[in-house]
Enzyme design. Sequence first.
Site, PDB file in Angstrom:
ATOM      1  N   ARG A 142      37.882  45.537  29.115  1.00 12.33           N
ATOM      2  CA  ARG A 142      38.540  44.413  28.565  1.00 12.33           C
ATOM      3  C   ARG A 142      39.819  44.523  29.578  1.00 12.33           C
ATOM      4  O   ARG A 142      40.344  45.334  29.883  1.00 12.33           O
ATOM      5  CB  ARG A 142      38.988  45.025  27.040  1.00 12.33           C
ATOM      6  CG  ARG A 142      38.048  44.814  26.317  1.00 12.33           C
ATOM      7  CD  ARG A 142      38.442  45.086  24.765  1.00 12.33           C
ATOM      8  NE  ARG A 142      37.271  45.275  23.953  1.00 12.33           N
ATOM      9  CZ  ARG A 142      36.348  44.072  23.293  1.00 12.33           C
ATOM     10  NH1 ARG A 142      36.705  43.211  23.925  1.00 12.33           N
ATOM     11  NH2 ARG A 142      35.370  44.529  22.510  1.00 12.33           N
ATOM     12  N   ILE A 147      43.626  43.868  30.260  1.00  9.11           N
ATOM     13  CA  ILE A 147      44.659  44.408  29.644  1.00  9.11           C
ATOM     14  C   ILE A 147      45.863  43.194  29.448  1.00  9.11           C
ATOM     15  O   ILE A 147      46.540  43.639  28.359  1.00  9.11           O
ATOM     16  CB  ILE A 147      45.544  45.098  30.754  1.00  9.11           C
ATOM     17  CG1 ILE A 147      46.346  46.480  30.042  1.00  9.11           C
ATOM     18  CG2 ILE A 147      46.315  44.584  31.843  1.00  9.11           C
ATOM     19  CD1 ILE A 147      46.858  47.460  31.119  1.00  9.11           C
ATOM     20  N   ASN A 160      38.527  34.048  40.279  1.00  9.85           N
ATOM     21  CA  ASN A 160      39.477  33.431  41.343  1.00  9.85           C
ATOM     22  C   ASN A 160      39.535  33.895  42.701  1.00  9.85           C
ATOM     23  O   ASN A 160      39.324  35.218  42.828  1.00  9.85           O
ATOM     24  CB  ASN A 160      40.978  33.660  40.597  1.00  9.85           C
ATOM     25  CG  ASN A 160      41.093  33.186  39.307  1.00  9.85           C
ATOM     26  OD1 ASN A 160      40.852  32.056  39.031  1.00  9.85           O
ATOM     27  ND2 ASN A 160      41.737  34.015  38.203  1.00  9.85           N
ATOM     28  N   GLU A 164      45.073  37.859  41.710  1.00 15.06           N
ATOM     29  CA  GLU A 164      46.078  38.893  41.946  1.00 15.06           C
ATOM     30  C   GLU A 164      45.830  40.288  41.998  1.00 15.06           C
ATOM     31  O   GLU A 164      46.248  41.201  42.777  1.00 15.06           O
ATOM     32  CB  GLU A 164      46.777  39.099  40.371  1.00 15.06           C
ATOM     33  CG  GLU A 164      47.720  37.997  39.883  1.00 15.06           C
ATOM     34  CD  GLU A 164      48.257  37.729  38.569  1.00 15.06           C
ATOM     35  OE1 GLU A 164      47.877  38.930  37.683  1.00 15.06           O
ATOM     36  OE2 GLU A 164      48.963  36.977  38.161  1.00 15.06           O
ATOM     37  N   VAL A 165      44.247  40.582  41.614  1.00 14.18           N
ATOM     38  CA  VAL A 165      43.670  41.854  42.107  1.00 14.18           C
ATOM     39  C   VAL A 165      42.621  41.809  43.101  1.00 14.18           C
ATOM     40  O   VAL A 165      41.748  40.946  42.852  1.00 14.18           O
ATOM     41  CB  VAL A 165      43.195  42.588  40.824  1.00 14.18           C
ATOM     42  CG1 VAL A 165      42.520  43.985  41.242  1.00 14.18           C
ATOM     43  CG2 VAL A 165      44.503  42.773  39.827  1.00 14.18           C
ATOM     44  N   HIS A 189      36.380  40.080  40.576  1.00 11.12           N
ATOM     45  CA  HIS A 189      36.173  40.296  39.111  1.00 11.12           C
ATOM     46  C   HIS A 189      35.699  38.895  38.349  1.00 11.12           C
ATOM     47  O   HIS A 189      36.643  37.919  38.874  1.00 11.12           O
ATOM     48  CB  HIS A 189      37.361  40.970  38.530  1.00 11.12           C
ATOM     49  CG  HIS A 189      38.643  40.261  38.924  1.00 11.12           C
ATOM     50  ND1 HIS A 189      39.390  40.460  40.100  1.00 11.12           N
ATOM     51  CD2 HIS A 189      39.436  39.213  38.150  1.00 11.12           C
ATOM     52  CE1 HIS A 189      40.297  39.965  40.023  1.00 11.12           C
ATOM     53  NE2 HIS A 189      40.563  39.059  39.016  1.00 11.12           N
ATOM     54  N   HIS A 231      35.693  37.048  35.274  1.00 14.88           N
ATOM     55  CA  HIS A 231      36.337  36.985  33.655  1.00 14.88           C
ATOM     56  C   HIS A 231      35.554  36.457  32.961  1.00 14.88           C
ATOM     57  O   HIS A 231      35.072  35.426  33.203  1.00 14.88           O
ATOM     58  CB  HIS A 231      37.753  35.859  33.851  1.00 14.88           C
ATOM     59  CG  HIS A 231      38.825  36.415  34.762  1.00 14.88           C
ATOM     60  ND1 HIS A 231      39.975  37.029  34.093  1.00 14.88           N
ATOM     61  CD2 HIS A 231      39.353  36.499  36.005  1.00 14.88           C
ATOM     62  CE1 HIS A 231      40.793  37.243  35.200  1.00 14.88           C
ATOM     63  NE2 HIS A 231      40.541  37.048  36.378  1.00 14.88           N
TER      64      HIS A 231
END
Length: 114
Positions: free
Chosen positions: A30, A32, A88, A96-97, A101, A103
């Site tokens: 999940r 954060i 992204n 950002e990371v 990933h 989403h």
Amino acid sequence: MPEETVFRKIINKEIPSDILYQDDYVTAFRDIAPQAPTHILIIPNKLIATVNDIEIEDEQLIGKMYTVAKNIAKQQGIAKSGYRLIMNCNQDGGQEVYHIHLHLLGGKQLGNLL
Ligand code: AMP
């Protein structure tokens, strides 16, 4: 070599997170800071920094991320109502990371992006 991110610590269970699925290739947990009632991240266990860094040899792994995403959507009860999958890339994409990933967002009408 790209630098490891906080997601490595999640994969290795070195920090707390709400992991919904994990196997040898993929981890799902999940977000954060959820942007929707259901907001889950699906990541490869292998560090791939951005979409730009995906190689031919990663094709099966990327496909697996989508299979895991649709299975989780079903488990979370949003398969029929619908959901959005977003990845992204870099600054303009809002990344950002720097560990790719997917989403998985759903549980409400998300509105138009395009
Ligand atoms: P992006 O902007 O596409 O790079 O998305 C990064 C996502 O990672 C954001 O939605 C953050 O809320 C999420 N995130 C960052 N740190 C954590 C963490 N420790 N556990 C869960 N999600 C996180």
